[in-house]
Write a protein that holds these residues in place. Structure first.
Motif, mmCIF file in Angstrom:
data_model
loop_
_atom_site.group_PDB
_atom_site.id
_atom_site.type_symbol
_atom_site.label_atom_id
_atom_site.label_comp_id
_atom_site.label_asym_id
_atom_site.label_seq_id
_atom_site.Cartn_x
_atom_site.Cartn_y
_atom_site.Cartn_z
ATOM 1 N N ALA A 108 -88.071 57.207 21.287
ATOM 2 C CA ALA A 108 -88.512 56.889 19.927
ATOM 3 C C ALA A 108 -88.865 55.417 19.735
ATOM 4 O O ALA A 108 -89.871 55.095 19.108
ATOM 5 C CB ALA A 108 -87.429 57.294 18.925
ATOM 6 N N VAL A 109 -88.043 54.528 20.287
ATOM 7 C CA VAL A 109 -88.253 53.100 20.024
ATOM 8 C C VAL A 109 -89.364 52.511 20.895
ATOM 9 O O VAL A 109 -90.341 51.952 20.386
ATOM 10 C CB VAL A 109 -86.949 52.313 20.233
ATOM 11 C CG1 VAL A 109 -87.199 50.819 20.060
ATOM 12 C CG2 VAL A 109 -85.884 52.780 19.244
ATOM 13 N N ARG B 157 -78.770 49.440 7.114
ATOM 14 C CA ARG B 157 -78.772 50.869 6.803
ATOM 15 C C ARG B 157 -79.760 51.629 7.690
ATOM 16 O O ARG B 157 -79.766 52.857 7.676
ATOM 17 C CB ARG B 157 -79.109 51.098 5.329
ATOM 18 C CG ARG B 157 -80.513 50.680 4.937
ATOM 19 C CD ARG B 157 -80.748 50.829 3.425
ATOM 20 N NE ARG B 157 -80.832 52.208 3.035
ATOM 21 C CZ ARG B 157 -81.971 52.915 3.042
ATOM 22 N NH1 ARG B 157 -83.093 52.358 3.457
ATOM 23 N NH2 ARG B 157 -81.968 54.164 2.642
ATOM 24 N N HIS B 158 -80.553 50.912 8.465
ATOM 25 C CA HIS B 158 -81.545 51.544 9.331
ATOM 26 C C HIS B 158 -80.945 51.801 10.718
ATOM 27 O O HIS B 158 -80.251 50.946 11.274
ATOM 28 C CB HIS B 158 -82.784 50.656 9.471
ATOM 29 C CG HIS B 158 -83.603 50.578 8.218
ATOM 30 N ND1 HIS B 158 -84.770 51.275 8.047
ATOM 31 C CD2 HIS B 158 -83.407 49.884 7.068
ATOM 32 C CE1 HIS B 158 -85.258 51.020 6.847
ATOM 33 N NE2 HIS B 158 -84.458 50.175 6.235
ATOM 34 N N HIS B 159 -81.250 52.956 11.259
ATOM 35 C CA HIS B 159 -80.728 53.295 12.585
ATOM 36 C C HIS B 159 -81.273 52.354 13.650
ATOM 37 O O HIS B 159 -80.613 52.109 14.668
ATOM 38 C CB HIS B 159 -81.088 54.743 12.932
ATOM 39 C CG HIS B 159 -80.443 55.241 14.187
ATOM 40 N ND1 HIS B 159 -79.106 55.042 14.483
ATOM 41 C CD2 HIS B 159 -80.955 55.932 15.248
ATOM 42 C CE1 HIS B 159 -78.812 55.578 15.660
ATOM 43 N NE2 HIS B 159 -79.916 56.118 16.145
ATOM 44 N N LEU B 160 -82.456 51.814 13.429
ATOM 45 C CA LEU B 160 -83.024 50.846 14.377
ATOM 46 C C LEU B 160 -82.090 49.654 14.550
ATOM 47 O O LEU B 160 -81.958 49.114 15.660
ATOM 48 C CB LEU B 160 -84.402 50.375 13.895
ATOM 49 C CG LEU B 160 -85.111 49.369 14.808
ATOM 50 C CD1 LEU B 160 -85.452 50.002 16.155
ATOM 51 C CD2 LEU B 160 -86.375 48.835 14.136
ATOM 52 N N TYR B 161 -81.433 49.264 13.473
ATOM 53 C CA TYR B 161 -80.481 48.144 13.534
ATOM 54 C C TYR B 161 -79.315 48.500 14.454
ATOM 55 O O TYR B 161 -78.910 47.694 15.305
ATOM 56 C CB TYR B 161 -79.976 47.815 12.129
ATOM 57 C CG TYR B 161 -78.980 46.675 12.082
ATOM 58 C CD1 TYR B 161 -79.405 45.366 11.877
ATOM 59 C CD2 TYR B 161 -77.606 46.905 12.242
ATOM 60 C CE1 TYR B 161 -78.497 44.317 11.834
ATOM 61 C CE2 TYR B 161 -76.699 45.858 12.199
ATOM 62 C CZ TYR B 161 -77.145 44.568 11.996
ATOM 63 O OH TYR B 161 -76.245 43.525 11.966
ATOM 64 N N ASP B 162 -78.766 49.694 14.302
ATOM 65 C CA ASP B 162 -77.639 50.123 15.140
ATOM 66 C C ASP B 162 -78.040 50.162 16.615
ATOM 67 O O ASP B 162 -77.285 49.734 17.492
ATOM 68 C CB ASP B 162 -77.150 51.508 14.713
ATOM 69 C CG ASP B 162 -76.621 51.516 13.286
ATOM 70 O OD1 ASP B 162 -76.078 50.489 12.847
ATOM 71 O OD2 ASP B 162 -76.763 52.551 12.610
ATOM 72 N N LEU B 163 -79.233 50.689 16.874
ATOM 73 C CA LEU B 163 -79.706 50.764 18.253
ATOM 74 C C LEU B 163 -79.887 49.369 18.847
ATOM 75 O O LEU B 163 -79.554 49.126 20.015
ATOM 76 C CB LEU B 163 -81.021 51.545 18.324
ATOM 77 C CG LEU B 163 -80.933 53.048 18.056
ATOM 78 C CD1 LEU B 163 -82.327 53.665 18.022
ATOM 79 C CD2 LEU B 163 -80.075 53.745 19.105
ATOM 80 N N ALA B 164 -80.416 48.458 18.043
ATOM 81 C CA ALA B 164 -80.625 47.089 18.529
ATOM 82 C C ALA B 164 -79.294 46.412 18.822
ATOM 83 O O ALA B 164 -79.150 45.715 19.838
ATOM 84 C CB ALA B 164 -81.416 46.286 17.502
ATOM 85 N N ARG B 165 -78.300 46.601 17.960
ATOM 86 C CA ARG B 165 -76.991 45.994 18.167
ATOM 87 C C ARG B 165 -76.339 46.522 19.442
ATOM 88 O O ARG B 165 -75.811 45.752 20.257
ATOM 89 C CB ARG B 165 -76.097 46.295 16.960
ATOM 90 C CG ARG B 165 -74.682 45.734 17.023
ATOM 91 C CD ARG B 165 -74.650 44.242 16.737
ATOM 92 N NE ARG B 165 -74.471 43.439 17.938
ATOM 93 C CZ ARG B 165 -74.251 42.132 17.900
ATOM 94 N NH1 ARG B 165 -74.188 41.481 16.762
ATOM 95 N NH2 ARG B 165 -74.109 41.455 19.033
#
Length: 315
Positions: A108-109, A74-82
């Motif tokens: 941001a990251v 549910r975290h956007h960080l997960y989507d970016l990492a994928r």
């Protein structure tokens, strides 16, 4: 039989580090954010009672456990990492990566995410630690420079070349020196061991590296490509690559012939995929206009043109 994953890290390893980064952020939020537990609860997606037990999870090792009730997807960080993982190593799904991803990862990251938890334990995104998650994001940024030549106008750093070639920084420096590639050192500080290589030379060097994964492109979709990358594509004939190079440089055949001072009819024959003489001086002149390596450009052109002679030769 499926192809082996060319990435140096498994997705499960990166996924675990995303979880650790999320807990690191929660630790900082619990320490420096609003006193109410609801803030951490909302961030982690758990009940407030559960949030108080998880807020120091990074320090307690809970970030290593996938059964904490925290849904990292549910975290956007997960989507970016994928997206970064698939694009960095050109896996199926690489097309999902976007300019928005590049901006958010670069700003941001890589520069804005907490470097440690509240106790000073380093985050997987700490710039002081060479963790797989940070390397994935940095590899994504390095590769994106070939997608967006405006973003990549400054060239690639030695570290970025190392990430894309799966080599160590000392090995990259040694290779660049031996092969005659010159780094631009104009922007470095006295205590800096940096330097950058322009995009065209960077791609030329990378294409010679066994560990480099060339960019994949959808049929007819090659956005943001450099001329060097076009000529490096194994699926394009020389004449097709030359036509696409003219499109990238916004040159007509007449303009190229005039600038390189080569016969227009000879150039037209090449562009039309027809037989033409292997005029090495003329080919060298075209390579200079297109800012390509003369030996590599001429070598590929001569091989292409001689193939017509082989076809015409009696059996």
């Amino acid at each position: 039989m499926s192809k082996p994953n060319p990435a140096p890290y498994s997705w499960s390893e990166i996924e675990a580090q995303v979880r650790s980064a999320i807990f690191c952020q929660a630790s900082i939020l619990a320490c420096l954010g609003p006193v109410a537990a609801e803030a951490v609860a909302h961030y982690l997606g758990v009940d407030p009672d559960r949030a108080s037990a998880l807020s120091d999870g990074f320090n307690e090792g809970l970030d290593k456990k996938p059964d904490t009730g925290v849904v990292i997807e549910r975290h956007h960080l997960y989507d970016l990492a994928r997206n970064a993982y698939d694009f960095a190593y050109q896996l199926d799904g690489y097309q999902r990566a976007s300019h928005e991803d590049q901006y958010e990862i670069s700003c941001a990251v890589l520069t804005g995410f907490p470097q440690t938890d509240m106790h000073g334990n380093p985050s997987p995104l700490s710039s002081a630690c060479d963790e797989p998650l940070r390397r994935v994001f940095e590899t994504f940024v390095a590769r994106w420079k070939f997608m967006d030549t405006t973003f990549g106008a400054g060239g690639l750093t030695v570290r970025e070349l190392a990430l894309l070639s799966n080599m160590t920084i000392p090995a990259v420096r040694t290779s660049l020196s031996k092969e005659g590639f010159k780094l631009d050192l104009s922007g470095r500080r006295d205590d800096d061991k940096g330097g950058v290589l322009d995009l065209d030379n960077a791609l030329t060097w990378l294409m010679r590296r066994r560990g480099f994964i060339p960019n994949r492109w959808s049929d007819g979709d090659r956005p943001g490509m450099t001329v060097t990358e076009v000529f490096a594509l194994p699926d394009l004939s020389f004449d097709a690559a030359l036509r696409q190079a003219l499109e990238i440089r916004a040159l007509s055949a007449v303009q190229l012939a005039a600038t390189a001072q080569v016969p227009a009819t000879w150039l037209d024959a090449i562009l039309e995929g027809k037989s033409a003489s292997a005029d090495v001086p003329a080919l060298r002149a075209i390579a200079r206009v297109l800012a390509q390596s003369e030996p590599e450009f001429v070598g590929r052109a001569v091989q292409h043109l001689l193939s017509f002679e082989v076809l015409k030769a009696p059996s």
